[in-house]
Design an enzyme around this catalytic site. Structure first.
Site, PDB file in Angstrom:
ATOM      1  N   HIS A 179     -50.539  24.490  68.822  1.00 34.87           N
ATOM      2  CA  HIS A 179     -49.435  23.543  68.686  1.00 34.87           C
ATOM      3  C   HIS A 179     -49.722  22.441  67.689  1.00 34.87           C
ATOM      4  O   HIS A 179     -48.837  21.999  66.958  1.00 34.87           O
ATOM      5  CB  HIS A 179     -49.165  22.943  70.067  1.00 34.87           C
ATOM      6  CG  HIS A 179     -47.964  22.053  70.136  1.00 34.87           C
ATOM      7  ND1 HIS A 179     -46.714  22.462  69.741  1.00 34.87           N
ATOM      8  CD2 HIS A 179     -47.818  20.764  70.566  1.00 34.87           C
ATOM      9  CE1 HIS A 179     -45.843  21.473  69.945  1.00 34.87           C
ATOM     10  NE2 HIS A 179     -46.491  20.424  70.413  1.00 34.87           N
ATOM     11  N   HIS A 225     -50.692  24.254  73.240  1.00 29.79           N
ATOM     12  CA  HIS A 225     -49.672  23.767  74.165  1.00 29.79           C
ATOM     13  C   HIS A 225     -49.580  24.782  75.289  1.00 29.79           C
ATOM     14  O   HIS A 225     -49.481  25.980  75.023  1.00 29.79           O
ATOM     15  CB  HIS A 225     -48.324  23.641  73.438  1.00 29.79           C
ATOM     16  CG  HIS A 225     -47.304  22.860  74.197  1.00 29.79           C
ATOM     17  ND1 HIS A 225     -46.753  23.316  75.366  1.00 29.79           N
ATOM     18  CD2 HIS A 225     -46.745  21.646  73.958  1.00 29.79           C
ATOM     19  CE1 HIS A 225     -45.885  22.415  75.811  1.00 29.79           C
ATOM     20  NE2 HIS A 225     -45.860  21.389  74.979  1.00 29.79           N
ATOM     21  N   GLN A 254     -55.068  21.834  69.348  1.00 31.54           N
ATOM     22  CA  GLN A 254     -54.347  21.769  70.613  1.00 31.54           C
ATOM     23  C   GLN A 254     -53.545  23.031  70.880  1.00 31.54           C
ATOM     24  O   GLN A 254     -52.721  23.431  70.067  1.00 31.54           O
ATOM     25  CB  GLN A 254     -53.401  20.577  70.616  1.00 31.54           C
ATOM     26  CG  GLN A 254     -52.579  20.482  71.894  1.00 31.54           C
ATOM     27  CD  GLN A 254     -51.998  19.111  72.091  1.00 31.54           C
ATOM     28  OE1 GLN A 254     -50.976  18.778  71.490  1.00 31.54           O
ATOM     29  NE2 GLN A 254     -52.663  18.301  72.886  1.00 31.54           N
ATOM     30  N   GLU A 314     -42.930  20.095  77.135  1.00 38.61           N
ATOM     31  CA  GLU A 314     -43.595  19.474  78.273  1.00 38.61           C
ATOM     32  C   GLU A 314     -42.610  18.668  79.117  1.00 38.61           C
ATOM     33  O   GLU A 314     -42.832  18.434  80.307  1.00 38.61           O
ATOM     34  CB  GLU A 314     -44.682  18.545  77.719  1.00 38.61           C
ATOM     35  CG  GLU A 314     -45.623  17.973  78.734  1.00 38.61           C
ATOM     36  CD  GLU A 314     -46.878  17.447  78.036  1.00 38.61           C
ATOM     37  OE1 GLU A 314     -47.501  18.204  77.268  1.00 38.61           O
ATOM     38  OE2 GLU A 314     -47.222  16.280  78.254  1.00 38.61           O
ATOM     39  N   PHE A 333     -44.632  12.114  81.007  1.00 35.64           N
ATOM     40  CA  PHE A 333     -45.234  13.140  80.163  1.00 35.64           C
ATOM     41  C   PHE A 333     -46.682  13.343  80.572  1.00 35.64           C
ATOM     42  O   PHE A 333     -47.277  12.489  81.229  1.00 35.64           O
ATOM     43  CB  PHE A 333     -45.146  12.721  78.683  1.00 35.64           C
ATOM     44  CG  PHE A 333     -44.379  13.708  77.837  1.00 35.64           C
ATOM     45  CD1 PHE A 333     -43.028  13.892  78.018  1.00 35.64           C
ATOM     46  CD2 PHE A 333     -45.024  14.460  76.846  1.00 35.64           C
ATOM     47  CE1 PHE A 333     -42.311  14.802  77.247  1.00 35.64           C
ATOM     48  CE2 PHE A 333     -44.319  15.369  76.065  1.00 35.64           C
ATOM     49  CZ  PHE A 333     -42.959  15.543  76.272  1.00 35.64           C
ATOM     50  N   ARG A 386     -54.827  15.401  72.004  1.00 34.79           N
ATOM     51  CA  ARG A 386     -53.705  14.488  71.862  1.00 34.79           C
ATOM     52  C   ARG A 386     -52.823  14.540  73.103  1.00 34.79           C
ATOM     53  O   ARG A 386     -52.585  15.618  73.647  1.00 34.79           O
ATOM     54  CB  ARG A 386     -52.873  14.890  70.645  1.00 34.79           C
ATOM     55  CG  ARG A 386     -51.621  14.060  70.452  1.00 34.79           C
ATOM     56  CD  ARG A 386     -50.870  14.476  69.217  1.00 34.79           C
ATOM     57  NE  ARG A 386     -50.234  15.782  69.323  1.00 34.79           N
ATOM     58  CZ  ARG A 386     -49.060  16.004  69.908  1.00 34.79           C
ATOM     59  NH1 ARG A 386     -48.398  15.020  70.472  1.00 34.79           N
ATOM     60  NH2 ARG A 386     -48.547  17.223  69.925  1.00 34.79           N
ATOM     61  N   ARG A 422     -52.802  18.555  78.100  1.00 33.99           N
ATOM     62  CA  ARG A 422     -52.570  19.901  77.582  1.00 33.99           C
ATOM     63  C   ARG A 422     -53.839  20.739  77.496  1.00 33.99           C
ATOM     64  O   ARG A 422     -53.805  21.947  77.754  1.00 33.99           O
ATOM     65  CB  ARG A 422     -51.921  19.814  76.202  1.00 33.99           C
ATOM     66  CG  ARG A 422     -50.514  19.286  76.273  1.00 33.99           C
ATOM     67  CD  ARG A 422     -49.920  19.074  74.909  1.00 33.99           C
ATOM     68  NE  ARG A 422     -48.526  18.625  75.048  1.00 33.99           N
ATOM     69  CZ  ARG A 422     -47.772  18.228  74.033  1.00 33.99           C
ATOM     70  NH1 ARG A 422     -48.266  18.196  72.809  1.00 33.99           N
ATOM     71  NH2 ARG A 422     -46.535  17.844  74.237  1.00 33.99           N
ATOM     72  N   LEU A 470     -41.819  26.957  71.438  1.00 29.71           N
ATOM     73  CA  LEU A 470     -42.215  25.876  72.339  1.00 29.71           C
ATOM     74  C   LEU A 470     -41.195  25.649  73.457  1.00 29.71           C
ATOM     75  O   LEU A 470     -40.007  25.522  73.212  1.00 29.71           O
ATOM     76  CB  LEU A 470     -42.353  24.584  71.518  1.00 29.71           C
ATOM     77  CG  LEU A 470     -42.560  23.283  72.294  1.00 29.71           C
ATOM     78  CD1 LEU A 470     -43.909  23.271  72.985  1.00 29.71           C
ATOM     79  CD2 LEU A 470     -42.445  22.087  71.355  1.00 29.71           C
TER      80      LEU A 470
END
Lengths: 248, 617, 146
Positions: free
Chosen positions: B363, B237, B235, B250, B120, B398, B295, B247
């Site tokens: 996000h 995304h 955040q 990721e 990730f 994050r 991100r 979404l």
């Protein structure tokens, strides 16, 4: 009439405080080919009539809130595109086989009780401590129940099931499939406890295998298949009880 | 709104998503004699945890280390995370994840039956547990179904909590909540309270967030006198669908997907994110590099590409392409089937054959209710966990797959501490709290059930849309003093106009127009804290990028922003609290070739691929 | 209190979806099959009776069933009438349709897994349904026609 970039939505209206009987109310909304039925209903609520009542949240087909009857078919309204109905009108009703609370919003009380009834959680005699690591489960073992774990509780299957419509007590497709999901999980040891519920009259033997629950399921859970498999497992358990009467 | 009815419990949890349910189980299990109330404006399985896709991070494999997860999290956070909290989080993560496995979560598996992990963004090694690409869905349903085991968890489904109730000692003892079915305001009382109401992405127009993510819990705490912390850190995304903001996980990049601009060029290599290895190179996808960068950086790169005119024009605005074609149908169907389903349904594109247009979308809110590393707020008896809280382990950015783990770790911890408080301080005066709840019911009735006589009435949707524009324009991926001033000014104007909102619906049963009005109020509170906090932080860090202050400034801003609500509304009072640094002094945040994190385990053939995790399609 | 609205029962529910109609037809096939079984049992009884019971005492059950001196031959002649032929054709169609829908349901009700892969439905239908059916039919035909 739906033309000139407009589309008609006929919405089932019922208010428990003022109405004895329901009625349909028509709204003309702008037509947008990217819109889903839910977008059109949201547009009505935002711009035309704030009193239209329904549930929704994720708008991506996974929270399970926005199930309604769209032209008589149980659908997630976030996955029912206007372009598939245009230029015809769209009639939106609350999911059938449920009591209506208000407008497009139905009562979920019975459904929640049914879910709970099948003991949808891992039951084990010997619970490992987390320090011992995860329970091993092979991809093949996972495959045995994975499909039945995909249910989003949208309840479309209850609207498609004629048995649910006739017998209020029938546990119904989603709940039975969920019970079967745990029975098939290699980590679970609770099948016999769960089967006590699932073998009762209002449970899986109530299913006549019409099969429409699996047709309308937006997540391909195949509750009809799950119930027939559970019946086979239940029959085995039943015969086993003669061969090996309760000794333990 | 009829008069209040009273319900007494030991602990009251507001919010029935991942964190709330985890807290409920922690209390129910550790204190079987306790009665736990779970108050949620939706049925728990509708909570937004359900939409999380890619996975949840926890160190489980022998080639990984807790130290690495801590470092990735802290550097990902641009050193704004509290390091003691991050250490606690990373240390607790594996056992919490195993616990959820024991509760039936259908994690994807390796051939040997152990859980599978995937790479990730911003993580130097693959440590993200996943259940195909419906991880949040499976986690939420496993948690919810497990709560059904406990007779001492009492659910208040479809109850909209609108106010925290504090006793004479200033301790939090419950909430006033509207039972949506009847419109009755109930006093749901407990010896302690946990808020787990999730984020507030609905303050923005393009968001992956569901309709319910309106920051209600944040606003409730803010009104009760708790600070909202680090609210300027929002955040984006990098890969949402244009138009809908849906979404695209990721994990699609973790599995090897690439991002290209209108020329088919992997533009991330131009922004210090490493070398563009060929997709057939066994080292692709490289951890902490390129498409697996963090991100915040990837979203910022999008804006730079857009400004350079190298993005793709779509009818829903600018986009870049997320190309998964080289993965092939088999891998896509096995590892990221939901991506294919979503792209087909909502973009009309089959990612097996075509690239998916994507753009950054709001996000996650890194900031939230100010809690310490025990999940406690400054109000005795009030705790918070999950996205609504700010511990902070996420700092200025994050890392993907830390939030699902966070809701388990801190949900459980908040439960334990709230239960302890309930045991230590059990006594309170019921009648005073009942009176407060009755007042709240009366306030709602008086405010919202007035007739349309006044002139110049406003509609909820109009104000909400204007708020969206103000936030996107003023407090988006890049901000500056002017844009933030404009946003603050606009929010103040909207607050004024909010007082003129008139409802079409003056009835009691399922008055969802009323709840929409209350949600808009929450969004205005939260947006105000966001915009003002962003205006005061004159540096750039993580997701907070100031065009007029492009550099990080550790001398002045290695500190958490605390926004306190001003009495009677208006600009919040802003204070700062130093970040807790234990062992990792602030350093330069590097990704790509410079991240200096090559290790043998990164190479294929080692621990990286001991058999494909089995995932039936 | 319950202000809930309960929609009226839909007696013609089975007309609402093609799937419901298919279900009703499938259920109806069992009526024809039950009818055929009655005829079949009677046929067996005639075979068992042969010529032996000819001239049974009037008024007994044997008289009613086998009153004629050649019960089986006459039964068979009766069965050759167009009406009975048509009835048999309908029963055969119903049985075939029932078998087809039954085999169609087999993969759903009895999934076969090879490792983590599930046997595709058409293959499962052949393995568990049509295959054994055709085999048994072939054996019977061979036995009868040899």
């Amino acid at each position: 009439m739906s033309n000139n970039g407009k589309m008609t939505l006929e919405i089932f209206r019922y208010h428990p405080e003022t109405d004895a009987e329901p009625r349909y109310q028509s709204y003309e909304v702008p037509y947008n080919e990217d819109w889903v039925v839910l977008d059109a209903i949201n547009w009505i609520k935002d711009h035309m009539d704030g009193s239209v009542t329904y549930r929704w949240s994720c708008r991506m087909g996974v929270c399970g809130s926005c199930g309604m009857m769209v032209n008589g078919e149980p659908k997630l309204t976030c996955a029912a595109f206007l372009k598939d109905y245009y230029p015809g009108a769209v009639r939106v009703d609350p999911l059938v086989n449920f009591p209506v609370e208000r407008d497009l919003l139905i009562s979920m009380d019975g459904f929640m009780e049914k879910l709970e009834a099948v003991k949808p959680y891992i039951i084990r005699d010997d619970v490992n401590d987390t320090s011992e690591g995860e329970y091993r489960q092979s991809p093949a073992e996972l495959a045995r129940y994975k499909q039945f774990s995909m249910c989003i509780n949208c309840m479309l299957c209850y609207s498609a099931c004629p048995v649910v419509g006739h017998e209020e007590e029938f546990l119904g497709p989603a709940a039975l499939a969920l019970g079967h999901r745990y029975n098939k999980d290699s980590r679970d040891q609770g099948q016999s406890e769960r089967m006590e519920v699932m073998l009762s009259n209002e449970a899986m033997w109530g299913c006549t295998f019409v099969g429409e629950c699996s047709v309308v399921c937006p997540k391909h859970v195949d509750p009809a298949g799950a119930i027939q498999q559970a019946k086979a497992a239940g029959a085995q358990e039943y015969f086993k009880s003669f061969v090996m009467p309760r000794s333990s | 709104m009829s008069h209040a009815t009273t319900h007494q419990h030991d602990v009251v949890i507001i919010g029935g998503g991942g964190a709330g349910l985890r807290a409920a189980i922690a209390i129910a299990e550790e204190n079987p004699s306790f009665s736990v109330a779970c108050v949620s404006k939706v049925y728990p399985m509708r909570s937004h945890t359900v939409t999380a896709e890619g996975g949840a991070a926890a160190v489980i494999k022998p080639n990984d280390s807790l130290e690495d997860h801590i470092y990735d999290t802290i550097s990902g956070a641009d050193w704004l995370a509290d390091q003691d909290a991050v250490e606690y989080f990373v240390n607790r993560a594996p056992s919490e994840m195993i616990q959820l496995e024991h509760w039936g979560c259908p994690w994807s598996r390796m051939a040997d039956g152990s859980v599978a992990v995937r790479p990730f963004g911003g993580m130097k090694i693959e440590r993200t547990w996943f259940a195909a690409d419906k991880t949040g869905f499976h986690m939420l349903h496993s948690l919810f179904q497990t709560t059904l085991k406990y007779g001492n968890i009492v659910r208040y489904d479809e109850h909209f909590a609108s106010k925290l109730l504090l006793d004479d000692e200033g301790r939090c003892r419950g909430c006033a909540a509207i039972e949506l079915r009847t419109g009755t305001v109930r006093a749901i009382l407990g010896k302690s309270v946990i808020i787990c109401t999730g984020g507030a992405g609905k303050a923005f127009p393009f968001t992956t967030n569901g309709a319910i993510k309106t920051g209600d819990g944040m606003a409730m705490a803010y009104h009760a006198g708790v600070a909202l912390k680090d609210m300027e850190f929002i955040q984006y995304h990098p890969t949402g669908l244009p138009g809908t903001g849906i979404l695209i996980t990721e994990a699609s990049r973790g599995e090897g997907g690439i991002l290209v601009n209108k020329d088919g060029y992997r533009y991330l290599q131009d922004y210090d994110l490493g070398e563009a290895l060929d997709v057939s190179d066994p080292r692709h996808p490289q951890k902490r590099a390129m498409e697996l960068g963090p991100r915040d950086k990837l979203s910022q790169c999008f804006i730079k590409e857009k400004n350079a005119g190298r993005t793709i024009k779509t009818k829903d605005g600018d986009a870049v392409h997320l190309d998964l074609r080289h993965l092939g149908a088999a891998k896509i169907d096995k590892r990221i089937p939901f991506v294919r389903e979503l792209a087909r349904s909502y973009a009309g594109i089959d990612p097996v054959h075509q690239p998916i247009p994507v753009r950054p979308v709001v996000h996650y809110v890194m900031g939230g209710i100010d809690v310490d590393s025990n999940s406690a707020t400054n109000i005795p008896g009030l705790y918070a966990a999950g996205e609504c809280a700010c511990v902070s382990i996420n700092g200025a950015n994050r890392l993907g797959s830390n939030s699902l783990t966070e809701l388990l770790v801190f949900g459980a911890q908040a439960g334990t501490h709230a239960a302890r408080f309930a045991m230590d301080k059990p006594d309170y005066d019921v009648s005073g709290l009942e009176a407060q709840a009755a007042d709240e019911g009366e306030r709602i009735r008086r405010t919202w059930f007035r007739t349309r006589t006044r002139s110049g009435s406003e509609r909820i949707a109009v104000l909400r849309n204007e708020l969206h524009d103000a936030m996107e324009d003023g407090a988006g991926i890049y901000r500056d003093a002017d844009s933030l001033d404009a946003a603050c000014e606009k929010i103040a104007e909207l607050r004024d106009r909010y007082r003129k909102v008139v409802l079409d619906d003056h009835t009691n049963s399922f008055n969802t127009e009323l709840t929409a009005a209350l949600e808009l109020s929450s969004l205005l509170d939260v947006a105000e804290a966001m915009a003002h906090s962003a205006r005061e932080r004159t540096e750039s860090r993580g997701s907070h990028q100031r065009l007029d202050h492009p550099d990080r400034n550790d001398d002045d801003f290695l500190a958490h922003t605390l926004a306190f609500r001003a009495d009677g509304g208006g600009a919040p009072r802003i204070e700062y609290r130093p970040v807790t640094i234990t062992k990792w002094p602030p350093g330069e945040r590097t990704y790509g070739a410079d991240s200096g994190l090559k290790r043998p385990a990164d190479e294929p053939g080692e621990a990286g691929e001991p058999g494909e995790p089995g995932e039936p399609s | 209190m319950s202000g809930q609205y309960h929609r009226p029962h839909r007696w013609a529910w089975w007309t609402e979806r093609p799937g419901y109609m298919r279900f009703m037809i499938r259920e109806l096939t069992s009526v024809f099959m039950a009818g055929y079984l009655v005829v079949f049992v009677l046929t067996l009884a005639k075979v068992g009776a042969g010529e032996a019971l000819a001239g049974a005492t009037p008024g007994t059950i044997e008289d009613v069933l086998f009153g004629s001196p050649h019960p089986f031959a006459e039964w068979i002649a009766e069965m050759r009438s167009p009406g009975w032929m048509a009835a048999h054709a309908v029963a055969l169609a119903a049985a075939v349709w029932h078998a087809v829908t039954f085999f169609g349901a087999v993969p759903q009700a009895m999934p076969i897994f090879l490792g983590e892969k599930r046997l595709p439905a058409p293959v499962a239908m052949i393995v568990m349904g049509y295959g054994p059916w055709l085999t048994v039919t072939a054996v019977i035909l061979w036995w009868v026609l040899r």
